[in-house]
Design a protein around this motif. Structure first.
Motif, mmCIF file in Angstrom:
data_model
loop_
_atom_site.group_PDB
_atom_site.id
_atom_site.type_symbol
_atom_site.label_atom_id
_atom_site.label_comp_id
_atom_site.label_asym_id
_atom_site.label_seq_id
_atom_site.Cartn_x
_atom_site.Cartn_y
_atom_site.Cartn_z
ATOM 1 N N THR A 32 14.597 3.737 -3.336
ATOM 2 C CA THR A 32 14.669 4.908 -1.773
ATOM 3 C C THR A 32 15.903 5.586 -2.912
ATOM 4 O O THR A 32 16.147 7.252 -2.431
ATOM 5 N N GLU A 33 16.212 6.352 -4.002
ATOM 6 C CA GLU A 33 16.249 7.167 -4.623
ATOM 7 C C GLU A 33 15.605 8.568 -4.704
ATOM 8 O O GLU A 33 14.379 8.268 -5.139
ATOM 9 N N GLY A 34 16.483 9.623 -4.331
ATOM 10 C CA GLY A 34 16.042 11.046 -4.140
ATOM 11 C C GLY A 34 14.691 11.034 -2.682
ATOM 12 O O GLY A 34 14.285 12.088 -2.317
ATOM 13 N N LEU A 35 14.899 10.005 -2.078
ATOM 14 C CA LEU A 35 14.084 10.161 -0.608
ATOM 15 C C LEU A 35 14.969 10.662 -0.017
ATOM 16 O O LEU A 35 13.898 11.560 1.110
ATOM 17 N N LEU A 36 15.873 10.370 0.364
ATOM 18 C CA LEU A 36 16.706 12.122 1.451
ATOM 19 C C LEU A 36 17.538 12.599 1.545
ATOM 20 O O LEU A 36 18.786 13.068 1.959
ATOM 21 N N GLY A 37 17.304 12.963 0.020
ATOM 22 C CA GLY A 37 18.318 14.402 -0.190
ATOM 23 C C GLY A 37 19.511 13.250 -1.277
ATOM 24 O O GLY A 37 19.929 12.310 -0.968
ATOM 25 N N ASP A 38 19.533 15.067 -1.684
ATOM 26 C CA ASP A 38 21.439 14.097 -2.009
ATOM 27 C C ASP A 38 22.906 13.408 -1.410
ATOM 28 O O ASP A 38 23.181 13.196 -1.774
ATOM 29 N N ASP A 39 22.747 14.390 -0.357
ATOM 30 C CA ASP A 39 24.077 14.005 0.557
ATOM 31 C C ASP A 39 24.090 12.802 0.806
ATOM 32 O O ASP A 39 24.843 11.757 1.250
ATOM 33 N N LEU A 40 22.019 11.771 0.992
ATOM 34 C CA LEU A 40 22.033 10.100 1.352
ATOM 35 C C LEU A 40 21.590 9.486 0.381
ATOM 36 O O LEU A 40 20.870 8.452 0.752
ATOM 37 N N ASP A 41 21.922 9.608 -0.780
ATOM 38 C CA ASP A 41 21.501 8.830 -1.962
ATOM 39 C C ASP A 41 22.646 7.504 -2.261
ATOM 40 O O ASP A 41 23.080 8.022 -2.134
ATOM 41 N N LEU A 42 21.640 6.835 -2.624
ATOM 42 C CA LEU A 42 22.834 5.414 -2.159
ATOM 43 C C LEU A 42 23.539 5.191 -2.952
ATOM 44 O O LEU A 42 24.667 4.662 -2.645
ATOM 45 N N ARG A 43 23.401 5.749 -4.941
ATOM 46 C CA ARG A 43 24.043 5.061 -5.292
ATOM 47 C C ARG A 43 25.393 6.107 -4.909
ATOM 48 O O ARG A 43 25.818 6.261 -5.698
ATOM 49 N N ASP A 44 25.261 7.680 -5.243
ATOM 50 C CA ASP A 44 26.400 8.446 -4.831
ATOM 51 C C ASP A 44 27.163 7.479 -3.087
ATOM 52 O O ASP A 44 28.422 7.930 -2.959
ATOM 53 N N LEU A 45 26.564 8.096 -2.363
ATOM 54 C CA LEU A 45 27.380 7.422 -0.790
ATOM 55 C C LEU A 45 28.071 5.490 -1.386
ATOM 56 O O LEU A 45 29.874 5.408 -1.390
ATOM 57 N N ARG A 46 27.373 4.959 -2.301
ATOM 58 C CA ARG A 46 28.579 3.524 -2.924
ATOM 59 C C ARG A 46 29.892 3.981 -3.647
ATOM 60 O O ARG A 46 30.279 3.355 -3.642
ATOM 61 N N GLN A 47 29.319 4.986 -4.786
ATOM 62 C CA GLN A 47 30.261 5.576 -6.201
ATOM 63 C C GLN A 47 31.388 5.903 -4.828
ATOM 64 O O GLN A 47 33.011 5.917 -4.819
ATOM 65 N N SER A 48 30.965 7.241 -3.739
ATOM 66 C CA SER A 48 32.079 7.643 -2.289
ATOM 67 C C SER A 48 32.651 6.768 -1.533
ATOM 68 O O SER A 48 33.187 7.023 -0.469
ATOM 69 N N GLN A 49 32.297 5.252 -1.664
ATOM 70 C CA GLN A 49 32.099 4.372 -0.700
ATOM 71 C C GLN A 49 32.164 4.641 0.490
ATOM 72 O O GLN A 49 32.664 3.656 1.660
ATOM 73 N N LYS A 50 31.285 5.499 1.190
ATOM 74 C CA LYS A 50 30.961 5.748 2.660
ATOM 75 C C LYS A 50 29.804 4.649 2.502
ATOM 76 O O LYS A 50 29.936 3.889 3.566
#
Length: 438
Positions: A32-50
């Protein structure tokens, strides 16, 4: 994250081969990496605890793997649905061909709301005290508390506060009996606390008018016998057979005291209880007939009470010959003062009301609930009203309009105004100093 998550994404995982949990998690992040753009990147969402922890439960049988995964998110509905849809693009897990299917997006708050609703229903049924006391019950409870607080000690024995200075005392068995008498306004009782009469009580009886008020059982007989040997008794009263003084209600207690008998009339009997008047007002069993027996007269007051209640005795009897008919009992005198009417109406708990003229004669008597209607329709305005109930503002205002001079009630309600032309009294407030008849 569990405390702030809004939604749970549920999905089933199927793989054509043996895979483990780490394989599934790696496939999710990798494919899924890069599939939905930066705002919905799964790794970033995990780090921001969303997005919370990805829980995977997988097992393998017959060369195939089946499992279930759950992802918690604090994203909004659109973002959560988009993230969930991206999971279904995964086609491989590890070296195996795989398929992920979203089965449900669960609203965590809806589940919590359901729990809240169910708990609220339980609290509505069990969490509230539905008992609401009426004004009359509140006043009665406060009066009872004040009277019970008045219990004192005399030489270490439970006693009412008037024992030390009253001319008459009532001797009872225990502390509970003293409390019962206090509850009904009788403050001159003292307890012997057992069948062994203390010396302090014996000495107290030497110069007082003494009524022995005892339980209707064998214990009461024993205390009477002991008290008669070590002290002086003027009158005897018993609770009904098989009952205790502490168990009597207001009417039973005062009936027992009214029906007391002189001690001399029962001192020689084997069963003095049978010679004492029953508390229901029935005829007192007489002692064995004898030409020499004369019933002595007793005029002293038995009760020293905040309610002003007297227990009175009969008049002196005269020897009766067989040829003379027995005298008919005298009828009870008619009340001639406002306080007499208050005693007859309020003290006896009749739930009635009397309307009196200037001479304290009865203009009308009816049920207490009809006080307002009757007062408004009486042809001639009464001078006084005696009410076995709570005096409220509505009746007080009508009484002022009709020119009533005085009202005596069982208790007084809450008034926003008090007319100056009407004197109002609660019966307990006038017990010590009854209002005059004018």
């Amino acid at each position: 994250m569990e405390d702030t998550s809004k939604y749970l994404i549920h999905a089933n995982v199927t793989a054509d081969g043996v895979v483990e949990r780490s394989d599934v998690v790696g496939a999710i992040f990798g494919q899924t990496e890069g599939l939905l753009g930066d705002d919905l990147d799964l790794r970033d969402l995990r780090q921001s605890q969303k997005v919370g922890r990805i829980d995977v439960d997988v097992s393998s049988t017959h060369g195939q793997s089946h499992g279930h995964l759950t992802i918690a998110t604090s994203l909004d509905k659109v973002e959560t649905a988009t993230l969930a849809a991206s999971l279904e693009t995964i086609t491989r897990v590890g070296p195996c061909r795989a398929d992920i299917e979203i089965t449900e997006i669960e609203d965590v708050r809806a589940a919590k709301r359901k729990e809240v609703v169910e708990r609220a229903k339980e609290l509505l049924q069990t969490g509230f005290d539905d008992s609401v006391m009426s004004s009359e019950e509140i006043l009665a409870e406060v009066r009872q508390h004040v009277r019970v607080e008045d219990i004192t000690e005399y030489e270490g024995l439970p006693a009412g506060p008037r024992v030390t200075d009253s001319d008459a005392i009532i001797v009872v068995e225990g502390r509970a009996d003293v409390l019962t008498l206090l509850k009904y306004g009788i403050k001159n009782a003292i307890a012997v606390e057992g069948t062994n009469v203390p010396e302090a009580v014996a000495d107290l009886t030497a110069n007082r008018t003494v009524t022995a008020f005892l339980d209707g059982d064998r214990g009461g007989d024993l205390i009477l016998e002991e008290l008669s040997q070590v002290g002086e008794i003027d009158h005897v009263a018993f609770a009904p057979a098989g009952t205790s003084v502490e168990d009597l209600d207001h009417h039973q207690l005062f009936a027992a005291l009214r029906n007391k008998v002189p001690y001399d009339a029962v001192s020689g009997l084997n069963a003095p209880r049978e010679a004492v008047a029953a508390t229901d007002g029935s005829t007192t069993p007489a002692p064995p007939p004898s030409e020499d027996v004369v019933t002595p007269s007793v005029d002293e007051s038995t009760c020293d009470s905040s309610e002003g209640v007297d227990a009175t005795d009969g008049e002196r009897g005269e020897p009766v010959s067989e040829s003379e008919p027995e005298p008919e009992p005298e009828s009870e005198p008619e009340p001639d003062t406002i306080y007499d009417h208050a005693t007859a109406i309020v003290r006896e708990g009749t739930d009635r009301v009397r309307f009196l003229d200037d001479e304290n004669g009865v203009l009308e008597e009816t049920d207490a609930v009809d006080t307002y209607d009757t007062l408004s329709t009486l042809e001639s305005a009464p001078s006084a009203v005696v009410l076995d109930g709570i005096l409220d503002q509505r009746v007080l205002d009508l009484a002022a309009d009709r020119g009533v001079d005085r009202i005596v009630a069982r208790s007084l309600g809450q008034f926003t105004k008090r007319p100056t032309g009407v004197q109002i009294h609660a019966i307990d407030d006038v017990a010590e100093t009854p209002p005059d008849s004018t």
